[in-house]
Design a protein around this motif. Structure first.
Motif, PDB file in Angstrom:
ATOM      1  N   HIS A   1       0.782  -1.005  -0.069  1.00 10.13           N
ATOM      2  CA  HIS A   1       0.121   0.097   0.035  1.00 10.13           C
ATOM      3  C   HIS A   1       0.795   1.297  -0.191  1.00 10.13           C
ATOM      4  O   HIS A   1       0.423   2.370  -0.493  1.00 10.13           O
ATOM      5  CB  HIS A   1      -0.912   0.190   1.272  1.00 10.13           C
ATOM      6  CG  HIS A   1      -2.260  -0.393   0.776  1.00 10.13           C
ATOM      7  ND1 HIS A   1      -3.241   0.304   0.477  1.00 10.13           N
ATOM      8  CD2 HIS A   1      -2.781  -1.606   0.855  1.00 10.13           C
ATOM      9  CE1 HIS A   1      -4.310  -0.597   0.082  1.00 10.13           C
ATOM     10  NE2 HIS A   1      -4.033  -1.856   0.326  1.00 10.13           N
ATOM     11  N   GLU A   2       2.078   1.102   0.553  1.00 10.81           N
ATOM     12  CA  GLU A   2       2.736   2.287   0.754  1.00 10.81           C
ATOM     13  C   GLU A   2       3.998   2.486  -0.429  1.00 10.81           C
ATOM     14  O   GLU A   2       4.582   3.681  -0.305  1.00 10.81           O
ATOM     15  CB  GLU A   2       3.447   2.153   2.202  1.00 10.81           C
ATOM     16  CG  GLU A   2       2.314   2.414   3.388  1.00 10.81           C
ATOM     17  CD  GLU A   2       3.254   2.138   4.258  1.00 10.81           C
ATOM     18  OE1 GLU A   2       4.656   1.833   4.716  1.00 10.81           O
ATOM     19  OE2 GLU A   2       2.482   2.135   5.745  1.00 10.81           O
ATOM     20  N   SER A   3       3.968   1.400  -1.339  1.00 11.30           N
ATOM     21  CA  SER A   3       5.003   1.640  -2.237  1.00 11.30           C
ATOM     22  C   SER A   3       4.426   2.451  -3.273  1.00 11.30           C
ATOM     23  O   SER A   3       3.291   2.799  -3.603  1.00 11.30           O
ATOM     24  CB  SER A   3       4.997   0.076  -2.909  1.00 11.30           C
ATOM     25  OG  SER A   3       5.898   0.053  -3.737  1.00 11.30           O
ATOM     26  N   ASP A   4       5.825   2.997  -4.027  1.00 13.14           N
ATOM     27  CA  ASP A   4       5.480   4.005  -5.069  1.00 13.14           C
ATOM     28  C   ASP A   4       5.932   3.408  -6.524  1.00 13.14           C
ATOM     29  O   ASP A   4       6.007   4.087  -7.508  1.00 13.14           O
ATOM     30  CB  ASP A   4       6.266   5.325  -4.958  1.00 13.14           C
ATOM     31  CG  ASP A   4       7.818   4.939  -4.498  1.00 13.14           C
ATOM     32  OD1 ASP A   4       8.207   3.674  -4.750  1.00 13.14           O
ATOM     33  OD2 ASP A   4       8.748   5.792  -4.471  1.00 13.14           O
ATOM     34  N   GLY A   5       6.137   2.311  -6.383  1.00 13.74           N
ATOM     35  CA  GLY A   5       6.036   1.338  -7.611  1.00 13.74           C
ATOM     36  C   GLY A   5       6.335  -0.014  -7.397  1.00 13.74           C
ATOM     37  O   GLY A   5       5.881  -0.305  -6.421  1.00 13.74           O
ATOM     38  N   GLU A   6       6.282  -0.842  -8.500  1.00 16.32           N
ATOM     39  CA  GLU A   6       6.258  -2.165  -8.330  1.00 16.32           C
ATOM     40  C   GLU A   6       7.126  -3.143  -9.446  1.00 16.32           C
ATOM     41  O   GLU A   6       7.437  -2.771 -10.384  1.00 16.32           O
ATOM     42  CB  GLU A   6       4.757  -2.647  -8.321  1.00 16.32           C
ATOM     43  CG  GLU A   6       4.275  -2.433  -9.760  1.00 16.32           C
ATOM     44  CD  GLU A   6       2.736  -3.300  -9.591  1.00 16.32           C
ATOM     45  OE1 GLU A   6       2.532  -4.109  -9.690  1.00 16.32           O
ATOM     46  OE2 GLU A   6       1.896  -2.342  -9.993  1.00 16.32           O
ATOM     47  N   VAL A   7       7.489  -4.120  -8.915  1.00 16.84           N
ATOM     48  CA  VAL A   7       8.265  -5.171  -9.996  1.00 16.84           C
ATOM     49  C   VAL A   7       7.253  -5.943 -10.566  1.00 16.84           C
ATOM     50  O   VAL A   7       6.276  -6.349 -10.084  1.00 16.84           O
ATOM     51  CB  VAL A   7       9.080  -6.135  -8.950  1.00 16.84           C
ATOM     52  CG1 VAL A   7       9.713  -7.217  -9.578  1.00 16.84           C
ATOM     53  CG2 VAL A   7       9.938  -5.392  -7.915  1.00 16.84           C
ATOM     54  N   ASP A   8       7.225  -6.160 -11.855  1.00 14.66           N
ATOM     55  CA  ASP A   8       6.534  -6.780 -12.897  1.00 14.66           C
ATOM     56  C   ASP A   8       6.478  -8.370 -12.351  1.00 14.66           C
ATOM     57  O   ASP A   8       7.535  -8.795 -13.018  1.00 14.66           O
ATOM     58  CB  ASP A   8       6.673  -6.493 -14.224  1.00 14.66           C
ATOM     59  CG  ASP A   8       5.615  -6.941 -14.997  1.00 14.66           C
ATOM     60  OD1 ASP A   8       4.666  -7.212 -14.412  1.00 14.66           O
ATOM     61  OD2 ASP A   8       5.788  -7.208 -16.161  1.00 14.66           O
ATOM     62  N   PHE A   9       5.832  -9.001 -11.722  1.00 11.69           N
ATOM     63  CA  PHE A   9       5.841 -10.559 -11.725  1.00 11.69           C
ATOM     64  C   PHE A   9       4.754 -11.152 -12.552  1.00 11.69           C
ATOM     65  O   PHE A   9       3.589 -10.581 -12.769  1.00 11.69           O
ATOM     66  CB  PHE A   9       5.617 -10.876 -10.258  1.00 11.69           C
ATOM     67  CG  PHE A   9       6.654 -10.557  -9.447  1.00 11.69           C
ATOM     68  CD1 PHE A   9       8.179 -10.935  -9.716  1.00 11.69           C
ATOM     69  CD2 PHE A   9       6.566  -9.627  -8.095  1.00 11.69           C
ATOM     70  CE1 PHE A   9       9.153 -10.725  -8.746  1.00 11.69           C
ATOM     71  CE2 PHE A   9       7.821  -9.448  -7.542  1.00 11.69           C
ATOM     72  CZ  PHE A   9       9.035 -10.115  -7.761  1.00 11.69           C
ATOM     73  N   PRO A  10       4.892 -12.292 -12.844  1.00 11.80           N
ATOM     74  CA  PRO A  10       3.798 -12.972 -13.759  1.00 11.80           C
ATOM     75  C   PRO A  10       2.382 -13.410 -13.111  1.00 11.80           C
ATOM     76  O   PRO A  10       2.390 -13.538 -11.964  1.00 11.80           O
ATOM     77  CB  PRO A  10       4.466 -14.477 -14.096  1.00 11.80           C
ATOM     78  CG  PRO A  10       5.654 -14.578 -13.076  1.00 11.80           C
ATOM     79  CD  PRO A  10       5.832 -13.307 -12.491  1.00 11.80           C
TER      80      PRO A  10
END
Lengths: 235, 344
Positions: free
Chosen positions: B195-204
């Motif tokens: 919730h607090e994240s400003d980005g994300e790693v693309d997982f399948p």
């Protein structure tokens, strides 16, 4: 005074009803059955056979351990719940002392043995010449160390319990003539003996039932490892 | 013949399938009169997960205290109860046995009917404690041990239309938490980080066959482990927040999309989420938004009814009681118990 006795600490199952110092009904089974499925039907059956109903019971005696963790817990949970909800006292007796009591007429040391695997036992030594006074405390021992202690004492010992067979050679090797194997008729717990032993001590207060727990004589493996790690980290 | 007026039904529920010792009194299957839970989470934290033998030992310590407290808070006598219901399975067998043997002893002492209840039926019926259940109903059950889509055509009728083929969603959360060095229980922490994240790693996203309602999370779990491993080899630090968000988004997207497709196919009147992982905010928000848009009522119980409790066992047990289901004193713990319909 009506007692219900329950022992599921190891593979045998024993239940009994004692009324005013007389065994009214008693049952011991020694079959590979699941205590969780069989103990309540056995209790219902023996209470019925004795012509009683649950509310007639005045006190409960239970084999408190040591033994099979699950087996001890099943007996204790049933006994504890009945005692609490019927508001009657609950007395716990050592499962090893219950076995030793079978040899009550033997005037000497009695060693009760329950196989705890990996060459270990739950064992206790009682003096049946002195009202089963404890000589070696109930505990989880390597068989070798228990026999070492008995060798030091140097008195004749009667071994009881069906698991004695597992260790008999080792026992004979260590103790020689000092060791006697009790006849198999002494090997199974009797819920009548259990109640008799419970009667010898003062009844606990009804309020104490919530705090009643099994005697495991052993930490959980994960806990023991964790404590060991903590100790090592401190060094 | 005049209208038959049903008397109130009071059920004592008992639950001990994992690491909570719980007892509850429920009225008519819908109203919580008392709901007592003794959690052991503090005892298991230092081991990074539930240790079955420790759980069983705590259950024995707590069981009569918890039942007494539930009866006291409900201000009810055993004689006023209609039945005792207890979790029969699935769960940790040693843990189940404590609740079951206490329930049997209690029912015998007071001459009360005894009913063994399926843990997942309990999670689903937690919803009956919040709003009336309407059928056909679709339940998404997500917990540490389960990820299932269950179709209910009527009260007490279950059809498993999809389930996980490997890890349960909650299991994947626990494992990813371990990779991120988040202490047990890691699920709520991952939810917060995401919730607090400003980005994300693309997982399948793992969809399996196009018409399948089954799930698979082990591939996603491995992808997270590999991502961390590769970063470690390059001597790079990972951003745990980005990993948490990437992982959670993958789980939530698959769960939500499959639930939506099933809800449409079976034309259900209600969709509910149940089980410990349904406490996850990311999942709740996504399901709520999706079904608002779709115009299908969606419900998820309040947090304290998502995690293990005995009120849900009493609620499901009430439906079984009304259907005439009874167990005898030989009732035993069944760790692999299947969810079977009691209304066919």
């Amino acid at each position: 005074m009506i007692w219900l006795g329950i022992d599921t600490a190891n593979s045998p199952l024993a239940v009994a009803i004692v009324k005013d110092g007389k065994i009214v009904a008693a049952e011991t089974r020694n079959m590979k059955v699941n205590h969780s499925a069989s103990v309540m039907p056995a209790i219902e059956d023996i209470i019925k056979k004795a012509g009683l109903s649950p509310s007639d019971i005045d006190a409960i005696a239970v084999s408190q351990g040591p033994g099979s963790y699950t087996g001890v817990r099943i007996g204790v949970t049933v006994a504890k719940t009945l005692a609490w909800t019927l508001q009657i006292p609950l007395a716990g007796v050592s499962s090893l002392k219950v076995l030793a009591a079978n040899a009550g007429i033997y005037q000497g040391l009695v060693c009760s043995v329950i196989d705890a695997r990996r060459e270990n036992v739950y064992g206790g030594v009682y003096n049946s010449a002195h009202q089963l006074e404890s000589v070696i405390d109930d505990g989880h021992y390597s068989m070798a160390s228990l026999l070492e202690k008995l060798k030091e004492i140097g008195q004749p010992v009667l071994f009881v319990g069906q698991d004695v067979d597992v260790f008999w050679q080792q026992i004979k090797q260590q103790l020689g003539e000092l060791a006697t194997r009790a006849p198999y008729t002494f090997d199974l717990p009797s819920a009548g003996q259990l109640i008799y032993l419970a009667e010898q001590v003062e009844l606990p207060a009804v309020e104490d039932t919530h705090n009643f727990v099994p005697t495991y004589c052993r930490l959980v493996e994960a806990e023991a490892n964790w404590l060991k790690e903590q100790k090592e980290q401190k060094r | 013949m005049g209208e038959f007026i049903m008397e109130n039904i009071y059920i004592l529920g008992i639950e001990s399938s994992c690491d909570e010792t719980a007892a509850s009194v429920v009225k008519n299957g819908t109203e919580i009169v008392s709901n007592v839970v003794a959690s052991q989470i503090e005892s298991h934290k230092r081991f990074g997960g539930v240790v079955p033998e420790i759980a069983s030992r705590h259950h024995v310590e707590q069981i009569t205290v918890v039942i007494e407290e539930a009866l006291k808070q409900a201000n009810i006598q055993p004689a006023d109860l209609n039945a005792v219901c207890v979790t029969e399975g699935p769960g940790l067998v040693g843990a189940l046995l404590i609740g079951i043997n206490a329930a049997k002893a209690f029912s015998f002492a007071h001459g009360l009917p005894l009913i063994g209840v399926h843990h997942i039926a309990g999670h689903i019926y937690a919803n009956a404690l919040v709003q009336p259940m309407e059928f056909p109903l679709l339940a998404l059950v997500v917990s540490g041990g389960h990820t299932e889509l269950v179709l209910m055509k009527e009260d007490g009728n279950f059809e498993l239309i999809g389930e996980t083929r490997d890890d349960a969603a909650g299991e994947a959360y626990d494992k990813v938490a371990r990779v991120l060095n988040i202490p047990y229980p890691g699920g709520p922490q991952i939810d917060r980080l995401a919730h607090e994240s400003d980005g994300e790693v693309d997982f399948p996203r793992v969809w399996l066959e196009p018409d399948s309602y089954d799930f698979s999370f082990s591939g996603l779990k491995s992808a997270v482990i590999n991502y961390k491993h590769n970063a470690d080899q390059r001597g790079e630090a990972i951003n745990p927040m980005h990993v948490a968000k990437g992982f959670q988004d993958s789980v939530v997207e698959v769960l939500t999309a499959k639930t939506l497709r099933a809800a449409r196919q079976y034309n259900v009147k209600q969709v509910i989420a149940a089980g410990g992982v349904s406490a996850n905010k990311g999942l709740r928000d996504a399901l709520t938004a999706t079904f608002n848009k779709e115009g299908i009522p969606f419900y998820v119980p309040p947090l304290k009814l998502c995690t293990d409790n005995a009120a849900m066992i009493a609620a499901a047990g009430t439906s079984m009681f009304k259907a005439g289901k009874r167990s005898d004193l030989a009732l035993n713990g069944r760790p692999g118990l299947e969810l079977l319909s009691w209304n066919k």
